[in-house]
Design a protein around this motif. Structure first.
Motif, PDB file in Angstrom:
ATOM      1  N   UNK A  33       1.021  -1.262  -0.068  1.00 38.02           N
ATOM      2  CA  UNK A  33       0.219  -0.176   0.080  1.00 38.02           C
ATOM      3  C   UNK A  33       0.856   1.196   0.392  1.00 38.02           C
ATOM      4  N   UNK A  34       0.235   2.709  -0.238  1.00 35.94           N
ATOM      5  CA  UNK A  34       0.666   3.806  -0.236  1.00 35.94           C
ATOM      6  C   UNK A  34       0.401   3.654   0.874  1.00 35.94           C
ATOM      7  N   UNK A  35       1.413   4.568   1.278  1.00 39.45           N
ATOM      8  CA  UNK A  35       1.410   5.742   3.134  1.00 39.45           C
ATOM      9  C   UNK A  35       1.103   6.906   2.812  1.00 39.45           C
ATOM     10  N   UNK A  36       1.560   7.494   2.091  1.00 45.62           N
ATOM     11  CA  UNK A  36       0.955   9.118   1.704  1.00 45.62           C
ATOM     12  C   UNK A  36       1.816   9.013  -0.008  1.00 45.62           C
ATOM     13  N   UNK A  37       1.649  10.477  -0.276  1.00 48.62           N
ATOM     14  CA  UNK A  37       2.215  10.742  -1.688  1.00 48.62           C
ATOM     15  C   UNK A  37       0.905   9.814  -2.943  1.00 48.62           C
ATOM     16  N   UNK A  38       1.753  10.534  -4.179  1.00 44.99           N
ATOM     17  CA  UNK A  38       3.021  11.337  -3.829  1.00 44.99           C
ATOM     18  C   UNK A  38       2.615  12.823  -3.873  1.00 44.99           C
ATOM     19  N   UNK A  39       3.229  13.659  -2.908  1.00 46.42           N
ATOM     20  CA  UNK A  39       3.236  14.981  -1.960  1.00 46.42           C
ATOM     21  C   UNK A  39       4.002  16.008  -3.336  1.00 46.42           C
ATOM     22  N   UNK A  40       2.808  17.109  -3.626  1.00 43.48           N
ATOM     23  CA  UNK A  40       4.195  18.145  -3.818  1.00 43.48           C
ATOM     24  C   UNK A  40       3.536  19.538  -2.544  1.00 43.48           C
ATOM     25  N   UNK A  41       4.678  20.415  -2.219  1.00 43.92           N
ATOM     26  CA  UNK A  41       4.158  21.437  -1.216  1.00 43.92           C
ATOM     27  C   UNK A  41       5.178  22.146  -1.328  1.00 43.92           C
ATOM     28  N   UNK A  42       5.818  23.506  -1.148  1.00 45.99           N
ATOM     29  CA  UNK A  42       6.190  24.928  -1.181  1.00 45.99           C
ATOM     30  C   UNK A  42       6.255  25.292   0.163  1.00 45.99           C
ATOM     31  N   UNK A  43       6.467  25.365   1.382  1.00 44.89           N
ATOM     32  CA  UNK A  43       5.417  25.721   2.551  1.00 44.89           C
ATOM     33  C   UNK A  43       6.487  26.947   2.723  1.00 44.89           C
ATOM     34  N   UNK A  44       6.692  27.807   3.574  1.00 43.64           N
ATOM     35  CA  UNK A  44       7.783  28.956   3.445  1.00 43.64           C
ATOM     36  C   UNK A  44       7.291  29.512   4.643  1.00 43.64           C
ATOM     37  N   UNK A  45       5.984  29.546   5.553  1.00 44.68           N
ATOM     38  CA  UNK A  45       5.464  29.738   6.405  1.00 44.68           C
ATOM     39  C   UNK A  45       5.936  29.649   7.998  1.00 44.68           C
ATOM     40  N   UNK A  46       5.483  29.834   9.181  1.00 41.67           N
ATOM     41  CA  UNK A  46       6.356  29.452  10.278  1.00 41.67           C
ATOM     42  C   UNK A  46       5.684  28.187  10.340  1.00 41.67           C
TER      43      UNK A  46
END
Length: 237
Positions: A33-46
């Motif tokens: 099974x897939x646990x998670x993903x595929x994911x795409x994200x670019x996060x600059x927030x604190x």
């Protein structure tokens, strides 16, 4: 079985260089099974809120962000460091709190004992760490607890509320002086008022330059944070 993500926009969040998290096609999968993903994200927030029910891969994603679980495909960079290539550095820059299988505290332990245990873990093997004084215990926890009553050194873990328990684990993780704090299971704090207090204290930590990544199954937890500081990553199956 697949996992998808949605990334809520940030409004006026300070831009970090490099971003706190840079996730590109990242996934974890087993043979079955897939646990998670595929994911795409670019996060600059604190503050990043990772939303996902149990079984969504939320905890595994948090572990990957901290260099504690290898990705099967794609890449994750935390503060610019590849979690696979430079995992040791990522682990130095991050700390975990609220992970049931990792940092759950012994209910019969006193607060001074769990603080000493964490200090011992961080000290060189040859150095004996004495039991901290009540003042030292208070000083170790106060910055995380803020206006929330700090448990006394002689009190027991079993006497803490759910919110105090999670804040204690955050305070212990903060002794490592991480730049990114990964906190799971915010929704385990059932009392709404207490959960809001914990969220407020986590957000307050960002004022000292610490980025916070919080896992929860409750979408309403997004309302507990300032949306100018928040990015939301939602996992769904």
């Amino acid at each position: 079985m697949s996992t998808s993500s949605t990334l809520a926009p940030t409004h006026g969040a300070p831009v970090a260089t490099p971003p706190v998290l840079d996730i590109r096609g990242a996934s974890v999968a087993t043979r079955r099974a897939t646990v998670y993903g595929p994911l795409d994200a670019r996060i600059a927030a604190p503050v990043t809120l990772v939303l996902g029910d149990r079984g969504s891969g939320r905890t595994s994603l948090l572990l990957s962000l901290g260099g504690r679980m290898r990705v099967s495909s794609g890449t994750i960079r935390t503060l610019g460091h590849d979690v696979t290539v430079d995992g040791r550095r990522v682990r130095e820059l991050t700390a975990l709190a609220g992970f049931a299988a990792i940092d759950r505290l012994d209910d019969s332990a006193r607060i001074s004992e769990v603080v000493r245990e964490r200090l011992t873990w961080l000290a060189p093997w040859y150095r004996r760490v004495p039991t901290p004084t009540p003042r030292e215990v208070h000083d170790a926890l106060a910055s995380v607890f803020g206006e929330v009553p700090v448990p006394t050194s002689g009190s027991f873990v079993r006497d803490l509320t759910e919110g105090q328990d999670l804040l204690l684990r955050v305070a212990l993780a903060s002794i490592e002086k991480p730049r990114v704090l990964l906190v799971d299971d915010l929704d385990d704090v059932k009392n709404p008022s207490e959960r809001a207090q914990v969220a407020a204290r986590l957000q307050a930590l960002t004022e000292a330059g610490v980025s916070v990544v919080v896992g929860s199954a409750d979408p309403r937890d997004a309302d507990l944070f300032d949306d100018r500081l928040l990015a939301t990553l939602t996992l769904s199956r």
